[in-house]
Scaffold this motif. Structure first.
Motif, mmCIF file in Angstrom:
data_model
loop_
_atom_site.group_PDB
_atom_site.id
_atom_site.type_symbol
_atom_site.label_atom_id
_atom_site.label_comp_id
_atom_site.label_asym_id
_atom_site.label_seq_id
_atom_site.Cartn_x
_atom_site.Cartn_y
_atom_site.Cartn_z
ATOM 1 N N LYS A 89 37.448 52.104 54.844
ATOM 2 C CA LYS A 89 36.596 51.127 54.151
ATOM 3 C C LYS A 89 37.440 49.985 53.583
ATOM 4 N N ASN A 90 38.525 50.337 52.884
ATOM 5 C CA ASN A 90 39.272 49.303 52.165
ATOM 6 C C ASN A 90 40.179 48.470 53.064
ATOM 7 N N ARG B 111 38.371 45.704 35.390
ATOM 8 C CA ARG B 111 38.694 45.138 36.702
ATOM 9 C C ARG B 111 38.569 43.611 36.777
ATOM 10 N N PRO B 112 39.401 42.907 36.030
ATOM 11 C CA PRO B 112 39.362 41.437 36.080
ATOM 12 C C PRO B 112 39.911 40.920 37.411
ATOM 13 N N ILE B 113 39.704 39.621 37.697
ATOM 14 C CA ILE B 113 40.324 39.031 38.910
ATOM 15 C C ILE B 113 41.242 37.862 38.519
ATOM 16 N N ASN B 114 41.806 37.967 37.293
ATOM 17 C CA ASN B 114 42.659 36.875 36.814
ATOM 18 C C ASN B 114 43.884 36.641 37.695
ATOM 19 N N PHE B 115 44.427 37.706 38.324
ATOM 20 C CA PHE B 115 45.603 37.512 39.193
ATOM 21 C C PHE B 115 45.235 36.667 40.419
ATOM 22 N N ARG C 196 34.308 57.595 44.030
ATOM 23 C CA ARG C 196 35.274 58.704 44.086
ATOM 24 C C ARG C 196 34.902 59.819 43.114
ATOM 25 N N ILE D 10 46.064 53.487 36.653
ATOM 26 C CA ILE D 10 45.571 52.261 37.303
ATOM 27 C C ILE D 10 44.311 51.716 36.608
ATOM 28 N N PHE D 11 43.330 52.578 36.394
ATOM 29 C CA PHE D 11 42.074 52.120 35.785
ATOM 30 C C PHE D 11 41.853 52.814 34.449
ATOM 31 N N SER E 208 48.364 44.178 42.767
ATOM 32 C CA SER E 208 46.914 44.265 42.964
ATOM 33 C C SER E 208 46.603 44.257 44.459
ATOM 34 N N VAL E 209 45.777 45.204 44.883
ATOM 35 C CA VAL E 209 45.479 45.347 46.314
ATOM 36 C C VAL E 209 44.660 44.149 46.814
ATOM 37 N N THR E 210 43.463 43.943 46.254
ATOM 38 C CA THR E 210 42.647 42.828 46.752
ATOM 39 C C THR E 210 43.255 41.490 46.326
ATOM 40 N N ASP F 163 42.348 56.597 43.962
ATOM 41 C CA ASP F 163 41.103 56.933 44.665
ATOM 42 C C ASP F 163 41.023 58.407 45.072
HETATM 43 N N1 EPU Z 1 44.121 43.886 37.805
HETATM 44 C C1 EPU Z 1 44.144 42.913 36.859
HETATM 45 N N2 EPU Z 1 43.842 41.621 37.221
HETATM 46 C C2 EPU Z 1 43.543 41.307 38.509
HETATM 47 C C3 EPU Z 1 43.532 42.319 39.497
HETATM 48 C C4 EPU Z 1 43.832 43.606 39.120
HETATM 49 O O1 EPU Z 1 44.411 43.168 35.682
HETATM 50 O O2 EPU Z 1 43.289 40.132 38.779
HETATM 51 C C5 EPU Z 1 44.429 45.275 37.440
HETATM 52 C C6 EPU Z 1 43.226 46.196 37.614
HETATM 53 O O3 EPU Z 1 42.362 46.163 36.499
HETATM 54 C C7 EPU Z 1 43.891 47.528 37.807
HETATM 55 C C8 EPU Z 1 45.155 47.169 38.592
HETATM 56 O O4 EPU Z 1 45.375 45.778 38.360
HETATM 57 O O5 EPU Z 1 44.267 48.063 36.577
HETATM 58 C C9 EPU Z 1 45.101 47.409 40.077
HETATM 59 O O6 EPU Z 1 43.848 46.958 40.593
HETATM 60 P P1 EPU Z 1 43.703 46.371 42.057
HETATM 61 O O7 EPU Z 1 43.513 44.910 41.963
HETATM 62 O O8 EPU Z 1 44.800 46.880 42.917
HETATM 63 O O9 EPU Z 1 42.317 47.024 42.507
HETATM 64 P P2 EPU Z 1 41.305 46.384 43.505
HETATM 65 O O10 EPU Z 1 42.032 45.543 44.474
HETATM 66 O O11 EPU Z 1 40.173 45.779 42.763
HETATM 67 C C10 EPU Z 1 41.431 48.238 45.341
HETATM 68 C C11 EPU Z 1 40.485 49.161 46.023
HETATM 69 C C12 EPU Z 1 40.020 50.225 45.040
HETATM 70 C C13 EPU Z 1 41.254 50.980 44.561
HETATM 71 C C14 EPU Z 1 42.272 50.011 43.938
HETATM 72 C C15 EPU Z 1 43.571 50.659 43.538
HETATM 73 C C16 EPU Z 1 39.461 47.744 47.690
HETATM 74 C C17 EPU Z 1 38.260 47.031 48.180
HETATM 75 N N3 EPU Z 1 39.350 48.392 46.523
HETATM 76 O O12 EPU Z 1 40.731 47.662 44.252
HETATM 77 O O13 EPU Z 1 39.188 51.116 45.765
HETATM 78 O O14 EPU Z 1 40.890 51.929 43.596
HETATM 79 O O15 EPU Z 1 42.573 48.964 44.890
HETATM 80 O O16 EPU Z 1 44.155 51.285 44.615
HETATM 81 O O17 EPU Z 1 40.479 47.753 48.342
HETATM 82 C C18 EPU Z 1 37.456 52.696 46.034
HETATM 83 O O18 EPU Z 1 37.593 52.584 47.266
HETATM 84 O O19 EPU Z 1 36.744 53.599 45.520
HETATM 85 C C19 EPU Z 1 38.127 51.755 45.146
HETATM 86 C C20 EPU Z 1 37.761 51.570 43.882
#
Ligand code: EPU
Length: 424
Positions: free
Chosen positions: A22-23, A121-125, A377, A331-332, A163-165, A309
């Motif tokens: 999925k991811n 789960r902010p998207i500030n990065f 999850r 992580i969360f 950050s993954v996304t 996850d």
């Molecule tokens: N974070 C920030 N600011 C940002 C981005 C992230 O503070 O701008 C923090 C998050 O709050 C968290 C950490 O950085 O504490 C890591 O988050 P990440 O950005 O890596 O998470 P994500 O990209 O939103 C993806 C997966 C999640 C998985 C996480 C961690 C996808 C679509 N989603 O989320 O998958 O848990 O990485 O591995 O790839 C799931 O499939 O159930 C799921 C939640």
């Protein structure tokens, strides 16, 4: 609404074939927006989330057709458009179109996701990264409005936390930017490697994938690609844990054992026998050995550390172990929603801050109960617990499971589980 009913306590035997990740599918589908043409994606799972992102790109003008697991996406007629709250609230990963839209059209307007069941789960990065490329971002009426007056300019982008996304979004914006981009403290998840594979096939110049520093030399244009989605490592891990929790012997096929380094070590340490082939993993856990299931601590970390996850599912396994262990979620901040539900099944778990202390029930095991799914999850941990518990478990709100597990009921019944869906 449907619920999942499980008559537990049946050891699982047989084979389970793993679907595409999925991811990985989500960013790869978003990446098709980067250039017009007909893209071919293979091994694409048919999930609620993949359907959501296909709906999203269709609203922007893409057309697609699916034959089995092969998806052909035509992005020739894609135009600039906004991504509404209705889509983003059902799936946060909708923000993955920000990077490609900015790269192709120089502007994007996407609803800002709110908090969710597992944390803020902010998207500030993502936003800070785009700003480094000369993009102006502002928040208006709940939307991120991003506009570049001229072609994006490559730059260095540093993440405080990998950050993954975030890494995926910045990569997709950087491939068409002018000049060089360096992503520092980049995420190293295998799904990012899959995205890089696709971008390179499209003509992008990227090096350092799989390391924490990725370099991109921007190119002027890209072409459509043909690429295969990697196997879902979280689905793989979930079925391995389920087999370990119920006893029996299960071979998980069409998977990539290299993508689960931490889980496989933890399962071995817990006393489960693991056999690894190039694309399959066998787990052997005779029911009579349940009392030998050792308690093992885990701490979630960015890849290649233990994946967040798979935290909830491992906790369900540990609830059946013979002693005490600590589960640390780094992580969360709110990813223990399953604990209260697991307790309804007899699990002995105490939480405090980022840690949970699990006192395994050993021979006493768990007992079936009515429980509620809160996120994807967490729901799968209730499935693991329900499969291992004695008696009947009913899990409501199973739409969460349908976001990320393709044909869950079929795959589990295939290895002997007594599980089915019913109307609530
Ligand atoms: N974070 C920030 N600011 C940002 C981005 C992230 O503070 O701008 C923090 C998050 O709050 C968290 C950490 O950085 O504490 C890591 O988050 P990440 O950005 O890596 O998470 P994500 O990209 O939103 C993806 C997966 C999640 C998985 C996480 C961690 C996808 C679509 N989603 O989320 O998958 O848990 O990485 O591995 O790839 C799931 O499939 O159930 C799921 C939640």
């Amino acid at each position: 609404m449907e619920k999942l009913v499980i008559e537990g306590g049946v050891p699982l035997y047989g084979e389970i074939g793993i679907s595409g990740a999925k991811n990985a599918a989500l960013p790869l589908i978003a990446a098709t927006l980067l250039s017009g043409g007909v893209h071919t994606l293979r091994n694409v799972p048919d999930l609620r989330d993949t359907r959501t992102i296909l709906k999203l790109i269709s609203e922007l003008g893409a057309t697609w057709q699916r034959e089995g697991t092969v998806l052909q996406i035509d992005t020739t007629s894609v135009e600039y458009g906004e991504v509404s709250y209705d889509l983003v609230k059902t799936m946060r990963a909708s923000v993955l179109v920000l990077g490609p839209m900015l790269a192709r059209f120089g502007k994007a307007r996407v609803s800002l996701p709110g908090g969710c069941a597992i944390g803020e789960r902010p998207i500030n990065f993502h936003i800070t990264g785009f700003e480094r490329f000369g993009v102006q971002c502002k928040l208006e009426e709940g939307y991120v409005e991003a506009i570049a007056e001229q072609r994006l300019r490559g730059n260095s982008v540093y993440f405080d936390i990998p950050s993954v996304t975030g890494t995926e979004n910045i990569l997709m914006a950087a491939v068409l930017a002018k000049g060089k981009t360096t992503i520092k403290n980049a995420a190293r998840e295998p799904e990012i490697g899959n995205l890089i594979e696709m971008l390179v096939k499209m003509g992008a110049k990227i090096s350092g994938g799989g390391s924490d520093q990725i370099t991109v030399e921007g190119v002027d244009s890209l072409v459509a690609a043909d690429v295969e989605i990697i196997p879902d490592r979280i689905e793989t891990g979930t079925y391995l844990i389920a087999a370990g929790a119920t006893g029996g012997e299960v071979t998980v096929t069409h998977c990539n054992p290299d993508h689960l380094p931490a889980l496989l070590e933890k399962l071995k340490t817990a006393g489960l026998q693991i056999g690894i082939e190039s694309d399959s993993i066998t787990i052997i856990s005779p029911t009579k050995n349940r009392k030998k299931l050792q308690s093992v601590d885990i701490k979630t970390m960015p890849y290649p550390g233990y994946p967040t996850d798979l935290q909830a599912q491992f906790m369900a396994l540990m609830a059946l172990s013979n002693s005490i262990c600590v589960v640390n979620e780094t992580i969360f901040e709110n990813r223990f929603m399953h604990v209260a539900e697991l307790r309804r099944m007899g699990a002995e778990i105490k939480t405090g801050g980022k840690s949970a202390v699990v006192t395994g029930r050993g021979e006493k095991g768990l007992s079936g109960a009515r429980v509620m799914a809160t996120d994807l999850r967490a729901s799968s941990s209730l499935v693991v617990a329900g499969l291992a518990a004695s008696g009947r478990t009913e899990i409501s709100r199973i739409y969460h499971l349908e976001r990320g597990y393709e044909n869950l009921v079929g795959k589990l019944t295939g290895v002997g589980a007594r599980v089915w869906k019913e109307q609530e």
